[in-house]
Scaffold this active site. Structure first.
Site, PDB file in Angstrom:
ATOM      1  N   TYR A  91       0.937  -0.963  -0.016  1.00  0.00           N
ATOM      2  CA  TYR A  91       0.109  -0.079  -0.049  1.00  0.00           C
ATOM      3  C   TYR A  91       0.954   1.014   0.138  1.00  0.00           C
ATOM      4  CZ  TYR A  91      -3.300   3.630   1.521  1.00  0.00           C
ATOM      5  OH  TYR A  91      -4.154   4.669   1.336  1.00  0.00           O
ATOM      6  N   GLU A 101      -3.486   7.270  -4.234  1.00  0.00           N
ATOM      7  CA  GLU A 101      -3.429   6.058  -3.551  1.00  0.00           C
ATOM      8  C   GLU A 101      -3.253   5.142  -4.482  1.00  0.00           C
ATOM      9  OE1 GLU A 101      -7.085   4.146  -1.975  1.00  0.00           O
ATOM     10  OE2 GLU A 101      -6.252   4.477   0.110  1.00  0.00           O
TER      11      GLU A 101
END
Ligand code: GDP
Ligand code: MN
Length: 387
Positions: A108, A196
């Site tokens: 992530y 993101e």
């Protein structure tokens, strides 16, 4: 403004961030033209402004052309409901077909603004692919936050720290540094509020690839990001919010009571909420019409308020400064005549052109109750709302 995944990846490519090869389609018939260039597995990805598409059935892995056709047929033109979209879901008008990648690890990585330090921060975690909120709840230590001084930019020791925390092999660090630099530059240059990448993938042969991207641009930057705002997809946005925007309405906030409030200015909005509470009622929303001096904007504002099924009564509370009370009155009468509002309405007007405003109301044949004061208006609307 939010970008679609494919739009975000197109921007990231310009910043040297590696993304899988992909083709975008908007129509089932486009498939025949691209049959020859597809490789398998192909990932069929619905393009909607939501995360968690995978869990909702919006991401499929196809192992041959027949499956691509089946998936596209079952998705395109439908709506995707995820836990982020609400029951109505979002329309699937576009599908991204992407070359499947050999996923070894899912990481992530995100960049956003940390208001408390007035600078961008990278957020990174070795637990990618899943809901980052869940990781933050269960295992907050698995998340690293790295503040980047916006004037200086990313420093190499910082990308080293992020690489170590992600558990990457040393040979991959230069690739990570390239991605972090690209993300930082894309973030700054496009006035982004969030980029993101979840998952950021390490492939079997040691490549770092952005497999999914969420990208948001600060709406306040629209005037200098015109190129990006041209690709805005309004089909993914809330109808009432679009209506508000088209009419220059600054603020529409949904609340959980039953009185709809049309006000001007944030201070008056707060005071109106308080007055309604003091009178024993509860606001369903408030809409700040600002200085929109045009009856049609008032009609649009009332349409937004009235279409909320929680609204049992409406309180129009305007203190005219730059906003003109006669325009508000004119807009209200028009909305009433067009059948936009069915709910009983209490109006309190003060300030600019108030005599004209009251005259317009009184000479109209529409139904409403006029209040002289603030508290009186609040009392009255609470009474009407509980009938
Ligand atoms: P999201 O659910 O909206 O976040 O959509 P993602 O693009 O992140 O896809 C969800 C999941 O699908 C990812 O976490 C991966 O596990 C999987 N996925 C996405 N692309 C690929 C791919 O190219 N190959 C494989 N095997 N899985 C993929
Ligand atoms: Mn994802």
């Amino acid at each position: 403004m939010k970008l679609h995944e494919y739009q975000a990846k197109n921007i990231l490519k310009d910043y040297d961030v590696d993304v899988p090869n992909g083709i975008v389609i908007n129509d089932f018939n486009e498939l025949v033209n691209i049959e020859k260039v597809l490789t398998y597995p192909t990932v069929v990805k619905t393009q909607v402004h939501s995360g968690a598409r995978g869990k909702a059935g919006g991401i499929k892995l196809a192992s041959n052309f027949q499956e691509v056709k089946d998936f596209v047929k079952s998705l395109l033109g439908k709506k995707l409901v995820t836990h982020q979209t609400g029951d109505k879901g979002l329309p699937i008008n576009t599908i991204l077909l992407e070359e499947g990648i050999d996923i070894q690890t899912e990481l992530y990585l995100a960049i956003t603004i940390d208001g408390s330090v007035s600078n961008p921060i990278f957020i990174s975690s070795s637990q990618g692919g899943m809901d980052i909120e869940a990781v933050a709840d269960k295992d907050p230590n698995a998340i690293l936050k790295t503040t980047i001084n916006a004037d200086i930019g990313l420093m190499s020791f910082q990308s080293q720290e992020i690489g170590e925390q992600l558990g990457l092999h040393k040979e991959i660090f230069p690739q990570l540094h390239k991605i972090l630099t690209g993300l930082f530059n894309a973030f700054i240059n496009s006035d982004s509020s969030l980029i993101e990448i979840n998952p950021l993938v390490v492939t079997g042969d040691g490549q770092l690839i952005a497999a999914d991207t969420k990208f948001s641009i600060d709406d306040n930057a629209a005037f200098r990001q015109q190129e990006i705002f041209e690709i805005r997809d309004k089909t993914q946005e809330d109808e009432l919010e679009l209506l508000a925007e088209d009419n220059g309405i600054q603020n529409y906030i949904k609340l959980d009571g039953n009185i709809g409030c049309l006000v001007n200015g944030a201070g008056l909005a707060m005071a109106t909420m308080d007055a309604i509470k003091f009178s024993g009622g509860s606001p369903a929303n408030f809409l700040d019409i600002g200085t929109a001096n045009n009856p049609d904007s008032v009609v649009a504002a009332l349409k937004i308020i009235a279409s909320d099924t929680d609204v049992k009564a409406i309180f129009i509370n305007i203190f005219g400064g730059l906003a003109r009370t006669d325009i508000i009155a004119e807009g209200f009468v028009k909305a009433k005549k067009e059948g936009v509002i069915k709910q009983p309405t209490v109006i309190r007007l003060a300030g600019t052109n108030v005599e004209d405003g009251k005259r317009i109301l009184n000479e109209s044949n529409v139904e409403f109750e006029l209040a002289d004061g603030f508290a009186e208006g609040a009392d009255l609307v609470v009474k009407v709302s509980s009938k």
